[in-house]
Design a protein around this motif. Structure first.
Motif: not given
Length: 66
Positions: A1-18
């Motif tokens: 999880m990567f905090k963007i603001t106090d209320t928004v976080s990035w919770v995505g996925k990096i696909d290195w194989e694509l």
């Protein structure tokens, strides 16, 4: 999880194989990301664009410290 603001976080996925998507029309040599965002405000909302095989990995109950 990567905090963007106090209320928004990035919770995505990096696909290195694509390396190809949308057929042969587009390609990447460094993978791609599936961007999903967790918004915690009056209500909690998950905006999800993760590819189906990775969905299970982000579908967990976030801890209060996340």
């Amino acid at each position: 999880m990567f905090k963007i603001t106090d209320t928004v976080s990035w919770v995505g996925k990096i696909d290195w194989e694509l390396n190809k998507f949308h057929g042969e029309e587009y390609s990447t040599h460094k993978g791609s990301s599936y961007n999903s965002y967790l918004i915690r405000d009056e209500k909690t909302v998950l905006i999800d664009t993760v590819w189906a095989p990775f969905f299970k990995g982000i579908r967990r109950k976030p801890k209060k410290s996340d």
